[in-house]
Scaffold this motif. Structure first.
Motif, PDB file in Angstrom:
ATOM      1  N   SER A   1       0.835  -1.211   0.000  1.00 34.68           N
ATOM      2  CA  SER A   1       0.000   0.000   0.000  1.00 34.68           C
ATOM      3  C   SER A   1       0.863   1.252   0.000  1.00 34.68           C
ATOM      4  N   LEU A   2       1.846   1.296   0.903  1.00 30.92           N
ATOM      5  CA  LEU A   2       2.717   2.472   0.987  1.00 30.92           C
ATOM      6  C   LEU A   2       3.550   2.633  -0.280  1.00 30.92           C
ATOM      7  N   MET A   3       3.992   1.521  -0.854  1.00 31.77           N
ATOM      8  CA  MET A   3       4.766   1.592  -2.101  1.00 31.77           C
ATOM      9  C   MET A   3       3.914   2.148  -3.242  1.00 31.77           C
ATOM     10  N   LEU A   4       2.638   1.771  -3.275  1.00 31.50           N
ATOM     11  CA  LEU A   4       1.754   2.261  -4.330  1.00 31.50           C
ATOM     12  C   LEU A   4       1.453   3.745  -4.155  1.00 31.50           C
ATOM     13  N   TRP A   5       1.317   4.199  -2.890  1.00 34.24           N
ATOM     14  CA  TRP A   5       1.136   5.634  -2.672  1.00 34.24           C
ATOM     15  C   TRP A   5       2.350   6.415  -3.151  1.00 34.24           C
ATOM     16  N   LEU A   6       3.537   5.881  -2.930  1.00 32.06           N
ATOM     17  CA  LEU A   6       4.756   6.538  -3.413  1.00 32.06           C
ATOM     18  C   LEU A   6       4.807   6.516  -4.937  1.00 32.06           C
ATOM     19  N   ALA A   7       4.468   5.355  -5.540  1.00 31.09           N
ATOM     20  CA  ALA A   7       4.465   5.245  -6.999  1.00 31.09           C
ATOM     21  C   ALA A   7       3.435   6.179  -7.613  1.00 31.09           C
ATOM     22  N   GLY A   8       2.252   6.264  -7.002  1.00 31.45           N
ATOM     23  CA  GLY A   8       1.215   7.157  -7.508  1.00 31.45           C
ATOM     24  C   GLY A   8       1.649   8.602  -7.472  1.00 31.45           C
ATOM     25  N   GLY A   9       2.359   8.979  -6.402  1.00 34.22           N
ATOM     26  CA  GLY A   9       2.866  10.345  -6.315  1.00 34.22           C
ATOM     27  C   GLY A   9       3.913  10.638  -7.373  1.00 34.22           C
ATOM     28  N   PHE A  10       4.806   9.667  -7.623  1.00 31.59           N
ATOM     29  CA  PHE A  10       5.837   9.868  -8.643  1.00 31.59           C
ATOM     30  C   PHE A  10       5.220   9.961 -10.031  1.00 31.59           C
ATOM     31  N   ILE A  11       4.258   9.082 -10.318  1.00 26.40           N
ATOM     32  CA  ILE A  11       3.585   9.119 -11.619  1.00 26.40           C
ATOM     33  C   ILE A  11       2.863  10.452 -11.804  1.00 26.40           C
ATOM     34  N   SER A  12       2.188  10.913 -10.755  1.00 28.15           N
ATOM     35  CA  SER A  12       1.474  12.190 -10.840  1.00 28.15           C
ATOM     36  C   SER A  12       2.445  13.352 -10.991  1.00 28.15           C
ATOM     37  N   LEU A  13       3.623  13.240 -10.387  1.00 30.36           N
ATOM     38  CA  LEU A  13       4.646  14.270 -10.563  1.00 30.36           C
ATOM     39  C   LEU A  13       5.079  14.354 -12.025  1.00 30.36           C
ATOM     40  N   CYS A  14       5.257  13.192 -12.664  1.00 23.79           N
ATOM     41  CA  CYS A  14       5.576  13.180 -14.098  1.00 23.79           C
ATOM     42  C   CYS A  14       4.433  13.793 -14.901  1.00 23.79           C
TER      43      CYS A  14
ATOM     44  N   THR B   1       2.622  14.435  -2.133  1.00 25.34           N
ATOM     45  CA  THR B   1       3.067  13.041  -2.053  1.00 25.34           C
ATOM     46  C   THR B   1       3.591  12.724  -0.661  1.00 25.34           C
ATOM     47  N   ILE B   2       4.452  13.602  -0.149  1.00 23.47           N
ATOM     48  CA  ILE B   2       5.013  13.392   1.192  1.00 23.47           C
ATOM     49  C   ILE B   2       3.909  13.394   2.245  1.00 23.47           C
ATOM     50  N   LEU B   3       2.988  14.372   2.149  1.00 24.74           N
ATOM     51  CA  LEU B   3       1.893  14.444   3.115  1.00 24.74           C
ATOM     52  C   LEU B   3       1.008  13.198   3.050  1.00 24.74           C
ATOM     53  N   SER B   4       0.748  12.703   1.842  1.00 25.75           N
ATOM     54  CA  SER B   4      -0.125  11.535   1.687  1.00 25.75           C
ATOM     55  C   SER B   4       0.511  10.289   2.282  1.00 25.75           C
ATOM     56  N   ILE B   5       1.804  10.095   2.047  1.00 26.92           N
ATOM     57  CA  ILE B   5       2.482   8.917   2.591  1.00 26.92           C
ATOM     58  C   ILE B   5       2.526   8.986   4.114  1.00 26.92           C
ATOM     59  N   LEU B   6       2.826  10.168   4.657  1.00 25.88           N
ATOM     60  CA  LEU B   6       2.843  10.318   6.114  1.00 25.88           C
ATOM     61  C   LEU B   6       1.458  10.079   6.708  1.00 25.88           C
ATOM     62  N   ALA B   7       0.419  10.552   6.010  1.00 24.24           N
ATOM     63  CA  ALA B   7      -0.945  10.320   6.486  1.00 24.24           C
ATOM     64  C   ALA B   7      -1.264   8.828   6.513  1.00 24.24           C
ATOM     65  N   ASN B   8      -0.817   8.092   5.493  1.00 29.31           N
ATOM     66  CA  ASN B   8      -1.060   6.654   5.468  1.00 29.31           C
ATOM     67  C   ASN B   8      -0.293   5.924   6.555  1.00 29.31           C
ATOM     68  N   VAL B   9       0.912   6.392   6.852  1.00 29.28           N
ATOM     69  CA  VAL B   9       1.656   5.816   7.971  1.00 29.28           C
ATOM     70  C   VAL B   9       0.859   6.006   9.255  1.00 29.28           C
ATOM     71  N   ALA B  10       0.256   7.179   9.416  1.00 31.51           N
ATOM     72  CA  ALA B  10      -0.569   7.437  10.604  1.00 31.51           C
ATOM     73  C   ALA B  10      -1.747   6.475  10.665  1.00 31.51           C
ATOM     74  N   TYR B  11      -2.411   6.256   9.534  1.00 34.49           N
ATOM     75  CA  TYR B  11      -3.546   5.345   9.514  1.00 34.49           C
ATOM     76  C   TYR B  11      -3.133   3.940   9.952  1.00 34.49           C
ATOM     77  N   PHE B  12      -2.056   3.450   9.342  1.00 34.19           N
ATOM     78  CA  PHE B  12      -1.630   2.087   9.661  1.00 34.19           C
ATOM     79  C   PHE B  12      -1.080   1.973  11.082  1.00 34.19           C
ATOM     80  N   ALA B  13      -0.566   3.077  11.625  1.00 32.08           N
ATOM     81  CA  ALA B  13      -0.063   3.046  12.991  1.00 32.08           C
ATOM     82  C   ALA B  13      -1.189   2.999  14.012  1.00 32.08           C
TER      83      ALA B  13
END
Length: 495
Positions: free
Chosen positions: A55-68, A256-268
């Motif tokens: 899940s976290l890897m896909l959020w990172l990939a989605g952010g990179f793709i959206s950056l492109c 992207t950074i905010l979204s990944i950190l938010a997901n870390v919070a959810y899973f924590a």
């Protein structure tokens, strides 16, 4: 800010324009991107990914793709510094069939770009705050009430809608930051056992981080599409920010950074069972678990609901204005009605379409799966149009000597984005191993693609087939309006 931006502000809000700098431009983009998605889609992403790690890897990939993708949008935005966004990019990508690009965009804008997901999120979080059971008709009733409020306030009080939207936008940013600070203060504390659940979430255990990971193409692509849905919005404003130096890239990296950190919070702070059972309200359960009943069940869900409502107001405004722009180009039906801003200075006809279409998509799919379904409806054609625009950007780069925008996207980023879009366009048609949904796995892609392609049918019927059969040609006539815009009307001339 640019002259185009100032003119657009006046056109949309009918209010006095303000000069904006880089930070304000970044805030506008971030505010456009962050809707209800980051508060509501993480559970859907997890369901399809199968594990915390993927899940976290896909959020990172989605952010990179959206950056492109944002770099492609920035190239078009600086090369075509006028309002219109994707519509303009499609027109420029199809220079010999400019109207085809416009018509291709019509049905997506009219039927699929509406923020039904925000209406559903608003309903779920309000019902959670009220302590009500989320039944089918309660959810639908509250969702309909929310979109009605969003449409009515912009229809009759456009200036008040601007201030309301800004207020909700501020709440939206504060809420996401609060999720992340919860991650820092109590989310990571939850990792150490400071959690009100009797069974503490152990979602970051290295032994189980990738346990349950799904490997089939359908689930991975669906999860990635949902991630990208949460990053949508960078293309909607860059045309009016064309003279600001690269705001999209900064904004996308930030989101992207905010979204990944938010997901870390959810899973924590949220157990796996709660992810499965209470998907759309996952943010509310984070606060319930780490801050207690009052914060988790009442205060913070209300704030998240207001964030979703702010996105509803913003999308109602932008879509209705785009419909008005399309009517000025004479590509809709009842163009004169859609062009008018009388009597309140707002596009009432476009707002009516937004209201009707949103209600249809709130009520049509099964209630329990409505959110995932409408997210897929929006994401798939959006990805298709971004793919066509990116191919167009590459074509213009090497085969059009007149194309020389101030900013050019890295060619490697364009290639990565094209390949990612191809994967996302093909993968949803690969059958999943297990489909426990009441909706066929391919239905959302087929429905959204069919609706979008109606624009191609409309183009050929109106501008090619009908003139050929009835032996006339369409000649454009132009009329300048007092606000500086121009109306196009096609007159039939017998051959």
């Amino acid at each position: 800010m640019t002259k185009v931006f100032r003119e657009t502000v006046v056109e949309i809000w009918g209010s006095r324009a303000i000069n904006y700098g880089l930070l304000s431009a970044i805030f506008i983009i971030v505010n456009s991107i962050i809707g209800s998605g980051i508060f509501s889609t993480p559970a859907s992403v997890y369901k399809h990914a199968g594990s915390v790690g993927l899940s976290l890897m896909l959020w990172l990939a989605g952010g990179f793709i959206s950056l492109c993708g944002s770099s492609m949008a920035l190239e078009f935005g600086t090369g075509i510094p006028v309002s219109g966004g994707l519509k303009n990019y499609l027109e420029r990508s199809l220079p010999n069939r400019r109207l085809l690009g416009t018509c291709f965009y019509i049905f997506y804008c009219t039927f699929l770009q509406v923020s039904t997901s925000s209406a559903i999120s608003f309903a779920n979080y309000i019902l959670l705050a009220a302590g009500q059971e989320v039944t089918t008709w309660k959810m639908r009733g509250v969702a309909i009430a929310s979109v009605s409020f969003a449409v009515l306030i912009f229809a009759f009080f456009p200036r008040a809608a601007m201030y309301t939207n800004n207020m909700f936008g501020a709440i939206k940013i504060i809420m996401l930051l609060f999720v992340i600070f919860t991650d820092i203060k109590t989310g990571f504390a939850a990792l150490g056992g400071h959690n009100k659940l009797e069974e503490k979430p152990d979602n970051f255990n290295p032994k189980t981080l990738f346990q349950g990971t799904k490997t089939n193409v359908y689930d991975i692509s669906t999860a990635l599409l949902n991630c990208i849905f949460s990053y949508q919005g960078y293309d909607q404003v860059n045309a009016i920010l064309s003279e600001v130096r690269n705001p999209e890239s900064i904004a996308m990296a930030t989101v992207t950074i905010l979204s990944i950190l938010a997901n870390v919070a959810y899973f924590a702070g949220v157990s796996v069972d709660q992810f499965h059972d209470n998907g759309v309200t996952v943010a509310g359960f984070l606060f319930l678990n780490v801050l207690g009943d009052k914060a988790g069940n009442q205060v913070l869900p209300v704030l998240i609901a207001l964030s979703a409502l702010g996105h509803l107001i913003s999308m109602s405004k932008s879509i209705s204005v785009v419909l008005q722009v399309l009517a000025k180009e004479d590509v809709l039906i009842f163009n004169d009605i859609f062009t008018s801003s009388k009597p309140f200075g707002s596009p009432l006809a476009g707002l009516g379409v937004v209201w009707v279409v949103t209600i249809i998509f709130v009520c049509a799919p099964p209630a329990g799966e409505a959110y995932d379904f409408v997210v897929s409806l929006s994401s798939y054609p959006y990805t298709l149009m971004l793919f066509l625009c990116t191919v167009g950007a590459v074509k213009l780069r090497y085969f059009d000597n007149d194309w020389n925008p101030p900013f050019k996207a890295p060619i490697l980023g364009l290639i990565v984005f094209i390949l990612a879009c191809l994967f996302l366009l093909i993968a949803p048609f690969v059958p999943p191993k297990d489909n426990d949904s009441n909706i066929p796995y391919y239905l959302s892609s087929v429905v959204s693609l069919s609706i979008t392609l109606l624009g191609v049918v409309w183009y050929f019927v109106r501008f090619i087939i009908a003139p050929f059969l009835f032996r006339y040609k369409l000649v454009p006539k132009y009329k300048d309006l007092p606000d500086g815009s121009r109306i196009t009307r096609y007159k039939r001339i017998s051959k």
